[in-house]
Design an enzyme around this catalytic site. Structure first.
Site: not given
Length: 263
Positions: A7, A150, A152, A221, A250-251
């Site tokens: 991501n 990703d 989530n 992820d 941030d990933h």
């Protein structure tokens, strides 16, 4: 063959990081999420200059997924079937020729679902249900299938630094985890936990409150594999170093090596 998912959290903001990572790591296929770009404005030229073919399914400012590959796919499908009125760009799937047959690789950006008291959470659960239906059909083909992205979803308490802090979040609600478990129940393998099921293998650290420095992360992820792909999995790693780069996503990437070869 190295297949990765990342991501990128905005291709235009993270283009330099992506190019540096591609050049250093040389994945054969990279699945990107949250490119936040329309297809026509995606900066494909510098990626193509590194020897990659680019396929995107984008939209302006939000969402968006991409497949970067060292050889062009034989087929590409954009959008998750099952809801013709869904305009969010969250799924792209490619079929690639390899020695002995084909592999099918998808880049997935599953809905976040927050706030849970809005229509975003039912949309998340309905999206997972559509994914489950689609995957069930793909598994019937008995091909190596790699569903990377990703999701989530925090599957287990050990996949977050503080389960209590996430208890009411859409990523960790019981219904979310049950839906993810049902997806696995089709016959998919979680590549990371299949290789090593230890806790604390995070792929995301928030920009706030020093989460990266404190290792307050979560694992959202994932790379889910059909049995035909799992049988060819050699190694898998979470490439944490890029979270420490300047202007990071941030990933971080999840990178798997498989016993496949280009033809």
């Amino acid at each position: 063959m190295k297949i990765a998912t990342w991501n990128i959290n905005g291709i235009k903001a993270r283009q330099d990081n992506l190019l540096a990572w591609l050049e250093a790591e040389q994945p054969d296929i990279a699945c990107l999420q949250e490119i936040k770009s329309q297809d026509e404005t995606f900066p494909r030229a510098p990626i193509e200059a590194l020897g990659y073919h680019v396929e995107t399914h984008g939209q302006k400012g939000f969402n968006g997924v991409a497949l970067l590959s060292k050889k062009a796919p034989d087929e590409v499908e954009r959008g998750l079937p099952g809801a013709d009125d869904d305009v969010q760009s969250r799924y792209i799937e490619g079929v690639f020729s390899v020695s002995g047959g084909v592999i099918r690789v998808a880049s997935i950006y599953l809905p976040n679902g927050n706030p849970v008291d809005s229509d975003k959470y039912p949309y998340k659960l309905a999206w997972i249900d559509r994914l489950k239906s689609h995957v069930s059909q793909r598994l019937a083909l008995e091909e190596p299938l790699i569903l990377a992205g990703d999701y989530n979803v925090i599957p287990r308490p050990g996949d977050c630094h503080d389960p209590a802090a996430w208890a009411e979040d859409a990523l960790f609600l019981p219904a979310t985890r049950e839906a993810f478990t049902a997806l696995l129940g089709l016959g998919l393998y979680d590549a990371v936990t299949s290789a090593d099921d230890k806790a604390g293998q995070y792929t995301f650290w928030d920009y706030q409150a020093g989460a990266w420095q404190k290792n307050n992360g979560i694992r959202i992820d994932h790379m889910l594999l059909s049995s035909q792909a799992a049988d060819r999995l050699k190694t898998i790693e979470i490439d944490k170093k890029v979270r420490g780069w300047e202007k990071p996503s941030d990933h971080v990437p999840v990178v798997a090596a498989f016993e496949f070869e280009w033809v």
